[in-house]
Design an enzyme around this catalytic site. Structure first.
Site, PDB file in Angstrom:
ATOM      1  N   ASP A   1     -32.639 -39.904 -34.134  1.00 37.90           N
ATOM      2  CA  ASP A   1     -32.213 -39.821 -32.494  1.00 37.90           C
ATOM      3  C   ASP A   1     -32.653 -38.515 -31.825  1.00 37.90           C
ATOM      4  OD1 ASP A   1     -29.862 -41.760 -30.997  1.00 37.90           O
ATOM      5  OD2 ASP A   1     -29.109 -39.545 -30.850  1.00 37.90           O
TER       6      ASP A   1
ATOM      7  N   HIS B   1     -29.489 -48.378 -36.482  1.00 41.84           N
ATOM      8  CA  HIS B   1     -29.708 -47.158 -36.128  1.00 41.84           C
ATOM      9  C   HIS B   1     -29.221 -46.109 -36.947  1.00 41.84           C
ATOM     10  CE1 HIS B   1     -31.539 -44.220 -33.140  1.00 41.84           C
ATOM     11  NE2 HIS B   1     -30.410 -43.631 -32.975  1.00 41.84           N
TER      12      HIS B   1
END
Length: 316
Positions: free
Chosen positions: A94, A292
């Site tokens: 991220d 994710h």
């Protein structure tokens, strides 16, 4: 606690040996890497996971401009100096991935290798990031745009930290299609755009793990993390000298099959772009079904990937 010369930074660490530094994203803390700290330390390395500036027990500067990648890279280099290490292996996801990529460009002499999850490298675009998201946000809800005005998202998310964290963690996982949030119209809040999350525990996140993550944000709110979004254009301005640069350090990349960044935020062919711009790309691994938060969703697979990468490096 470490004094970087600019802020006070909290660092979690485990084990002894060559340093491996883990960089988290939003809305995360060092604890997102706890499975990896255990595995990497047990394999004979010094596993280190800071709360990056604005998060957890690390200092939260008031000035929005204090959250550039350049500033946080300064924190990481101060960490290396503090532990007496010339170089380290850096792992990122991220915003932590964007940080690690830029670190590899700015200070490759301090980077033994990078292992990046879900956020592939791509060259500096010809226009600032807001030029792309502003147009999209006219058509549908987009968190990148919603997070920009100071105070708006800050107040909404801080009013219900646990509700927000449960919804956003679930929506980013492989169990939900995050880009469905784009089906919502502009002008609504993030909680209205996110799905309801199933009750905890989940197969990959226990109630105890969630409580540890939520406790920090109940104390700090989300402004520190949101300020990273508010510097995306500033980061673009500060990287003009690296517009044509390629990543030269040894690189390992892993992604979840259902990761929304790979699908919707990394260009039309993110793997081709990665291969074209990373000179020493040694491995690309896809984790079936993962999203994710792959280091929580598939910790064994991520640990195996990291330990394989570390074993293949000459870290003498």
């Amino acid at each position: 606690m470490l004094d970087t010369g600019d802020i006070r930074m909290h660092v979690a660490e485990q084990g002894q040996g060559y340093p491996v530094i883990f960089c988290h994203g939003f809305p995360h803390t060092w604890f997102m890497w706890h499975h990896q700290l255990d595995a990497v330390a047990a394999a004979g390395y010094r596993a280190i996971a800071p709360d990056l500036r604005g998060y957890g027990r690390t200092e939260i500067p008031d000035n929005v401009e204090s959250y550039t990648n350049e500033a946080v890279i300064g924190d990481l280099l101060a960490l290396l100096d503090d532990i007496g290490a010339e170089r380290a292996v850096f792992v990122g996801l991220d915003f932590g991935a964007q940080l690690v990529w830029e670190l590899a460009l700015r200070a490759p002499e301090r980077v033994a290798a990078v292992a990046v999850l879900n956020n592939p490298f791509s060259p500096r675009p010809p226009r600032p990031p807001s030029a792309f998201w502003t147009k999209a946000a006219e058509r549908h809800f987009l968190h990148l745009s919603y997070f920009q005005p100071p105070g708006v998202a800050d107040a909404e998310l801080a009013a219900d930290p646990r509700g927000f964290l449960a919804r956003v963690y679930y929506s980013l996982s492989g169990e939900y299609h995050y880009l469905d949030t784009w089906k919502n119209p502009p002008g609504i809040g993030y909680l209205d755009a996110l799905p309801q999350a199933p009750a905890l525990p989940w197969p990959w996140l226990s109630q105890e793990e969630f409580d540890i993550l939520a406790a920090d944000f109940e104390q700090t709110g989300f402004t520190g993390g949101l300020n990273w979004y508010r510097n995306l254009d500033r980061n673009w301005e500060l990287t003009a000298d690296y517009a044509e640069a390629k990543v030269s350090v040894p690189t390992y990349f892993l992604y979840g099959e259902n990761d929304p960044d790979m699908e919707g935020f990394s260009g039309r062919d993110p793997l081709a772009t990665l291969r074209a711009n990373v000179v020493d790309l040694r491995e690309v691994v896809e984790i079936p079904g993962a999203g994710h938060l792959v280091q929580l969703e598939r910790p064994d697979a991520v640990n195996s990937f990291l330990l394989g990468a570390l074993k293949g490096l000459d870290l003498s």
